[in-house]
Motif scaffolding. Structure first.
Motif, PDB file in Angstrom:
ATOM      1  N   PHE A  48       1.661   7.470  -6.482  1.00  0.00           N
ATOM      2  CA  PHE A  48       0.701   8.496  -6.881  1.00  0.00           C
ATOM      3  C   PHE A  48       0.772   9.758  -6.032  1.00  0.00           C
ATOM      4  O   PHE A  48      -0.085  10.617  -6.122  1.00  0.00           O
TER       5      PHE A  48
ATOM      6  N   VAL B  57      -9.119  13.766   0.761  1.00  0.00           N
ATOM      7  CA  VAL B  57     -10.084  13.001  -0.028  1.00  0.00           C
ATOM      8  C   VAL B  57     -10.815  12.016   0.865  1.00  0.00           C
ATOM      9  O   VAL B  57     -10.478  11.832   2.021  1.00  0.00           O
ATOM     10  N   LYS B  58     -11.785  11.400   0.296  1.00  0.00           N
ATOM     11  CA  LYS B  58     -12.621  10.444   1.022  1.00  0.00           C
ATOM     12  C   LYS B  58     -11.788   9.280   1.549  1.00  0.00           C
ATOM     13  O   LYS B  58     -10.820   8.878   0.917  1.00  0.00           O
ATOM     14  N   ASP B  59     -12.185   8.770   2.672  1.00  0.00           N
ATOM     15  CA  ASP B  59     -11.540   7.579   3.219  1.00  0.00           C
ATOM     16  C   ASP B  59     -12.294   6.358   2.712  1.00  0.00           C
ATOM     17  O   ASP B  59     -13.466   6.187   2.998  1.00  0.00           O
ATOM     18  N   TYR B  60     -11.622   5.532   1.957  1.00  0.00           N
ATOM     19  CA  TYR B  60     -12.302   4.357   1.387  1.00  0.00           C
ATOM     20  C   TYR B  60     -12.091   3.100   2.224  1.00  0.00           C
ATOM     21  O   TYR B  60     -12.503   2.027   1.829  1.00  0.00           O
ATOM     22  N   ARG B  61     -11.421   3.245   3.367  1.00  0.00           N
ATOM     23  CA  ARG B  61     -11.187   2.043   4.165  1.00  0.00           C
ATOM     24  C   ARG B  61     -12.506   1.489   4.688  1.00  0.00           C
ATOM     25  O   ARG B  61     -13.342   2.226   5.203  1.00  0.00           O
ATOM     26  N   VAL B  62     -12.647   0.204   4.549  1.00  0.00           N
ATOM     27  CA  VAL B  62     -13.876  -0.438   5.014  1.00  0.00           C
ATOM     28  C   VAL B  62     -13.697  -0.810   6.472  1.00  0.00           C
ATOM     29  O   VAL B  62     -12.645  -1.300   6.875  1.00  0.00           O
TER      30      VAL B  62
ATOM     31  N   SER C 104       0.840  -1.214   0.000  1.00  0.00           N
ATOM     32  CA  SER C 104       0.000   0.000   0.000  1.00  0.00           C
ATOM     33  C   SER C 104       0.867   1.254   0.000  1.00  0.00           C
ATOM     34  O   SER C 104       0.581   2.215  -0.711  1.00  0.00           O
TER      35      SER C 104
ATOM     36  N   PHE D  78       0.177  13.369  -7.332  1.00  0.00           N
ATOM     37  CA  PHE D  78      -1.137  13.904  -7.676  1.00  0.00           C
ATOM     38  C   PHE D  78      -1.879  14.433  -6.458  1.00  0.00           C
ATOM     39  O   PHE D  78      -2.963  14.968  -6.570  1.00  0.00           O
ATOM     40  N   LYS D  79      -1.288  14.185  -5.317  1.00  0.00           N
ATOM     41  CA  LYS D  79      -1.990  14.497  -4.071  1.00  0.00           C
ATOM     42  C   LYS D  79      -2.468  15.947  -4.056  1.00  0.00           C
ATOM     43  O   LYS D  79      -1.693  16.872  -4.262  1.00  0.00           O
ATOM     44  N   GLN D  80      -3.761  16.152  -3.867  1.00  0.00           N
ATOM     45  CA  GLN D  80      -4.298  17.516  -3.838  1.00  0.00           C
ATOM     46  C   GLN D  80      -4.699  17.869  -2.411  1.00  0.00           C
ATOM     47  O   GLN D  80      -3.870  18.154  -1.599  1.00  0.00           O
ATOM     48  N   GLY D  81      -5.971  17.803  -2.130  1.00  0.00           N
ATOM     49  CA  GLY D  81      -6.388  18.122  -0.756  1.00  0.00           C
ATOM     50  C   GLY D  81      -6.789  16.845  -0.052  1.00  0.00           C
ATOM     51  O   GLY D  81      -6.328  15.750  -0.392  1.00  0.00           O
TER      52      GLY D  81
ATOM     53  N   PHE E 161     -14.389  -3.165   9.418  1.00  0.00           N
ATOM     54  CA  PHE E 161     -14.845  -4.540   9.603  1.00  0.00           C
ATOM     55  C   PHE E 161     -15.456  -4.685  10.986  1.00  0.00           C
ATOM     56  O   PHE E 161     -15.066  -3.995  11.919  1.00  0.00           O
TER      57      PHE E 161
ATOM     58  N   VAL F 178       2.139   1.854  -3.429  1.00  0.00           N
ATOM     59  CA  VAL F 178       1.117   2.431  -4.305  1.00  0.00           C
ATOM     60  C   VAL F 178       0.945   3.916  -3.979  1.00  0.00           C
ATOM     61  O   VAL F 178       0.934   4.770  -4.868  1.00  0.00           O
ATOM     62  N   GLU F 179       0.861   4.197  -2.710  1.00  0.00           N
ATOM     63  CA  GLU F 179       0.680   5.579  -2.280  1.00  0.00           C
ATOM     64  C   GLU F 179       1.829   6.455  -2.787  1.00  0.00           C
ATOM     65  O   GLU F 179       1.623   7.555  -3.279  1.00  0.00           O
TER      66      GLU F 179
END
Lengths: 523, 511
Positions: free
Chosen positions: B201, B209-214, B194, B204-207, B216, B197-198
């Motif tokens: 990218f 963003v949404k947290d997509y972590r699920v 991870s 491109f980091k802007q401001g 459990f 991957v981070e």
């Protein structure tokens, strides 16, 4: 990675708050005509035009920065429109990728993210190609930096690296996850791991100590087991799915920003071609610093009027440098309001980095532009009208600061001339002392003359020109105020040259006065 | 000095049997509301029996005062709360064990419970050592803890627990999931994908963003796949899990009984102090009363009804305070005045103050001296309308007779508006008779009544009057003042309102 085409060092904020008098400006200066010409039926372009024009800059550097970019745009309009299209395309395509009901599962989030990323990579490649082909035609600091960034950040090696991720994240060799034990010996801290390179020499492989590996298989019939297994897998890829989805969001916001910032220039290009059609001149204004008191121009015309009647109109030449109060009097329909509007429009256009509708234009930037116009709609009740005017004036007073520009159009005329000019006089004197530049269109001879008579150095008196035959030239010239506003001329034009009628209306007015006086004596 | 427990210094004073039944006068004095509020958040400790049991000797009251005063040190108070929280978590872990199935899962929860236990005991001793303890109770307990933590038994428990915990926390393994096949092996320093991957990218980091972590669902339980994985992890680290097994069988009864009892009983103090802290925020005062037995001179300055203050504190307002004192031969307050003026509240306050003092608690007021009574009796008018008036009067008298029979000179009687359902003549007659008995007994008494004739019952009675605002008698001040009940205060204020006083009338009536 940033576009930085609106500011040298920060993003253009589409959410920024507009000045509190936004609605008054739009109405009084007929800004929707301007925005409409820039938008050419595109809602987004309209929105950006509105935001950019109404959020004035007052640092000369940024104005210059935008002017230069705009000059590049005018020179390379098709390339700029092409880049804009790529951004629009990227944003549209992302929306089309189905999110669905599985956004609760990291697996689903990951696979959507891979799909979106693939689209973005293609768009970034297109952008890079445009940059490679055309970068050398651009001269402005803004564009050369932008292309340099693309060149540096998006090289072939980078695209290879991204492609590699896209391949590996499909996990053809299984998902490798590390974990530790937490409370209750449950697994925790699940982290997706990149397997070691398999290209180990056979010697190393033979001599490396084989660590123990245990394994088990879940039967296909074991439904809850399979469910538990897929949850375990999901825990493993949770973070990477998040990273990838967030990265996509970042790339998307890059495209959004690129689109928004270019939208301003595309709007300018649209306006530019509209004006070219009617052969109206444009020029890049020369802004002077805040507080310098500059206002001189040649051929300044009302852009909105030109756009709506679709032909070339008369421009005005004025030198009002070192003046802080500009009083405009003169014939009705002689072009006073049009002149006032052209002042306001040019100020706003200059302060957002645009060209202006003039042969040449130089003015100081202001910290805020305000308008106070007579509102036509509520002529019925005079007292209510003055109330309303004063209440608007009070709103302005709440918001105005030193070094602002304030345009008055026949304000405080809703009462008799003497009272109105006294109100106006007091307001003007206070504002002037607060270093606010004022343009005042008025019918009130008493008021205009009062200032003119004092022969103050910082006051200039302009008048809508009228030739001796009563014909209007729509030219504004520097001259002292005249007693009459030529209402008679217009009356004559409409009713024919019936002087009786004109004197009738005057006598009717006198009658009104007489009645008032009678009432007074009764009291 | 050996430590016995934190509520009683000596074993022989301790509560013989804990009662769950509130004393009879609780409802009349609104003490039930107070104690319910105090114990509301502490149900698991079953504190009510402590609050239901009055103390009979001054020394125990002092023993508790000392502890309360030590606990008014905010740092110590918070630390003991922390100790209690940890002990609660430990109990939750242990309670969980019975419901769990997999062996290594259970054993780890047990180990974690022991860890929390050792931690909380050590921390408590540390905190008590830092505190400047004045109380006999807490000092003795600190000594007890010092001895306990130095005992072989505790040291061994702790050392083993730490070793196994450390070993377990070092375990790091890898799962390779492919299809429905899982491989388990030790972690071999593979890089975090991870992060990779981070990093790719990052440009491109802007401001934000949404947290997509699920998120459990986390339960203390385990499914059979997790359990199987855990078994394989145990095979990868056989020694650690062998030690864990042994530890659990050996230490089944690890916790110390005295510490367990302390954990419950100290809540008596914490609960009360927490409760009054809320009320202090509204600007009201509490004090440690002087307890007297020989003299019956009692007083309280700026006292108030604690139940009422609690209700008001929710609205962030405070109640009206009142002063009272009895000196020399004075024994009884006779409270008269307009209704809704705070008379009953005054009577309750008197009762509450004595009760709370009698269980060793600080009481409402700036300064107080209170009597260590033997029995407390209340007789409050009951709401219900009994049709048969004679029946009700009889019933009242039977109850009063019973009270007077059981009362001793060391008792307290609080009476509120009795004889309202009989004729005035009867009420005067009966009240006087009963006042005679009370005076003979020489006990402390508060009597709220409309029978003003009672006031002049001799030098043992003191008249208290509920006050109104003179300009507008409809506004009650809720002040109860010590002044003769001449029956004029109320009438005068009504006269004021209608401008009918002497002065007013002289002005109004034109000559």
């Amino acid at each position: 990675m940033k576009a930085f085409l609106m500011y040298r060092d920060r993003d253009f904020d589409l959410q920024q708050k507009l000045p509190s008098n936004e609605q008054a400006l739009i109405q009084d200066l007929e800004l929707n005509t301007l925005f409409g010409a820039m938008a050419s039926d595109d809602k987004f372009l309209f929105e950006v035009a509105e935001k950019a024009v109404l959020s004035s800059l007052n640092d000369l550097n940024t104005i210059q920065y935008r002017q230069n970019i705009l000059k590049d745009c005018i020179k390379n309009s098709s390339v700029v429109r092409n880049i804009y299209e790529i951004a629009v395309q990227a944003i549209k395509s992302e929306k089309k990728v189905y999110f669905g009901f599985f956004s609760k599962y990291p697996g689903a989030i990951l696979s959507r993210s891979i799909e979106v990323l693939q689209i973005f990579v293609d768009m970034l490649k297109k952008l890079k190609k445009v940059s490679d082909e055309h970068a050398d035609k651009f001269e402005s600091e803004g564009f050369t930096t932008f292309f340099a960034v693309l060149n540096k950040e998006l090289d072939d090696e980078y695209f290879d690296r991204v492609q590699n991720h896209l391949r590996e994240l499909k996990f053809h060799d299984g998902v490798l996850i590390s974990a530790e034990l937490e409370k209750g010996n449950k697994g925790t801290n699940y982290i997706l791991r990149k397997p070691h390179d398999k290209k180990q020499s056979w010697v190393d492989r033979i001599f490396a100590k084989k660590p123990p590996v245990y394994s088990f298989t879940i039967s296909d019939r074991d439904e809850s087991g399979n469910k538990a297994l897929s949850e375990l897998r999901d825990r493993g890829i949770n973070l990477v799915a998040n990273s990838l989805a967030q990265s996509n969001d970042h790339i998307l916001s890059f495209f959004n920003m690129l689109r928004a910032e270019l939208a301003f220039y595309v709007g300018c290009l649209n306006l530019h071609s509209r004006l070219a059609q009617i052969e109206e001149p444009i020029s890049f204004p020369l802004p002077a610093i805040l507080g310098e008191l500059r206002h001189s121009f040649k051929g300044l015309y009302d852009l909105c009027l030109a756009l709506s009647i679709r032909r070339k109109i008369v421009g005005n030449n004025v030198n009002a440098d070192d003046k802080s109060l500009v009083i405009i009097t003169g014939a009705n329909q002689g072009g006073k309001s049009t002149f006032l509007r052209s002042i306001g429009l040019a100020q706003l256009m200059m302060q957002c980095g645009m060209f202006v509708p003039a042969e040449s234009f130089c003015a100081n930037v202001c910290s805020g532009l305000f308008t106070h116009y007579k509102r036509e709609e509520d002529t019925a009740m005079n007292s209510g009208k003055l109330d309303e005017e004063l209440s608007r004036m009070s709103d302005i007073a709440d918001n105005i600061t030193s070094n602002s520009v304030l345009l008055f159009n026949e304000s405080f005329a809703a009462t008799n001339e003497r009272e109105g000019s006294e109100i106006a006089r007091q307001i003007i004197c206070a504002l002037s002392e607060k270093k606010i530049k004022i343009f005042f269109v008025t019918h009130s001879y008493e008021f205009a003359h009062g200032f003119y008579d004092k022969k103050m150095k910082n006051v200039i008196s302009l008048r809508a020109e009228r030739q001796t035959d009563g014909k209007r030239t729509f030219k504004i010239i520097e001259d002292k105020p005249l007693q009459t506003s030529y209402g008679e001329d217009i009356y004559n034009k409409i009713f024919g040259a019936d002087t009786k009628g004109a004197s009738k209306s005057v006598s009717a007015n006198c009658g009104q006065n007489k009645i008032d006086r009678e009432n007074e004596s009764v009291l | 000095m050996t430590f016995h427990n934190i509520l009683f210094e000596k074993a022989e004073d301790s509560i013989k049997g804990e009662t769950l039944e509130a004393p009879a006068f609780f409802v009349d004095l609104n003490l039930d509301q107070i104690i319910d509020a105090i114990t509301a958040d502490k149900q698991e400790y079953n504190l009510k029996p402590f609050f239901y049991t009055s103390l009979s000797n001054i020394d125990t009251i002092k023993y508790r005062h000392e502890i309360m005063q030590d606990l008014e040190n905010q740092a110590l108070f918070e630390n003991i709360k922390l100790f209690a929280q940890k002990m609660r978590t430990m109990r939750e872990y242990l309670a969980r064990l019975d419901k769990l199935y997999y062996k290594y899962l259970k054993e780890r929860w047990f180990l974690d419970a022991v860890e929390i236990y050792c931690d909380s005991v050590n921390n408590l001793l540390h905190d008590l050592s830092l505190a400047d303890l004045k109380s006999r109770g807490l000092s003795a307990f600190r000594e007890y803890l010092t001895n306990y933590t130095n005992s072989d038994r505790f040291i061994l428990l702790q050392t083993e627990m730490k070793k196994i915990t450390a070993d377990l926390s070092e375990i790091k393994y890898c799962l390779l999931i492919k299809g429905n096949h899982i491989k388990v092996r030790k972690y071999e320093s593979e890089i975090d994908y991870s992060a990779d991957v981070e990093e790719t990218f990052r440009k491109f980091k802007q401001g934000a963003v949404k947290d997509y972590r699920v998120k459990f669902h986390e339960s203390p339980e385990m499914n059979h796949v997790e359990a199987k994985v855990l078994d394989l992890v145990a095979q990868l680290y056989p020694d650690t899990f062998f030690n864990l097994d042994n530890f659990c069988t050996k230490n089944e009864n690890y916790s110390d009984k005295t510490i367990g009892i302390f954990d419950r009983e100290i809540q008596f103090y914490l609960a009360y102090l927490e409760f009054i802290a809320v009320i202090k925020q509204t600007g009201l005062k509490f004090c440690y009363p002087q307890i007297v037995t020989a003299s019956k001179e009692v007083y309280d300055y700026e006292g108030f009804d604690l139940a009422l203050a609690y209700k008001f504190s929710a609205k962030k307002s405070s109640v009206v305070c009142n002063d009272f004192y009895l000196k020399d031969k004075e024994r009884a307050f006779v409270v008269t005045g307009p209704n809704q003026g705070g008379k009953t509240t005054f009577a309750r306050t008197f009762g509450q103050l004595h009760y709370l003092a009698g269980i060793g608690c600080p009481v409402p007021g700036r300064k107080a001296q209170l009597f260590l009574y033997d029995k407390l009796f209340t007789h409050f008018e009951k709401e219900e309308n009994i049709k048969n008036l004679r029946g009700k009067l009889e019933d009242d008298l039977v109850r009063i007779y019973d009270i007077l029979n059981r009362a001793t000179p060391d008792s307290i009687i609080i009476m509120n508006e009795i004889f309202t359902s009989t004729t005035l003549a009867d009420a005067i007659f009966l009240s006087k008779k009963i006042m005679e008995k009370i005076t003979q007994l020489d006990l402390l008494c508060v009597w709220v009544t409309f029978v003003e004739e009672l006031v002049s019952s001799g030098d043992k009675t003191v008249s208290m009057i509920s006050m109104v605002v003179p300009q507008n008698p409809a506004i009650r001040t809720y002040k109860i003042q010590r002044r003769p009940a001449d029956g004029l205060a109320y009438a005068l204020s009504i006269a004021e309102k209608y401008r009918l006083t002497y002065n007013h009338l002289k002005e109004r009536i034109k000559s």
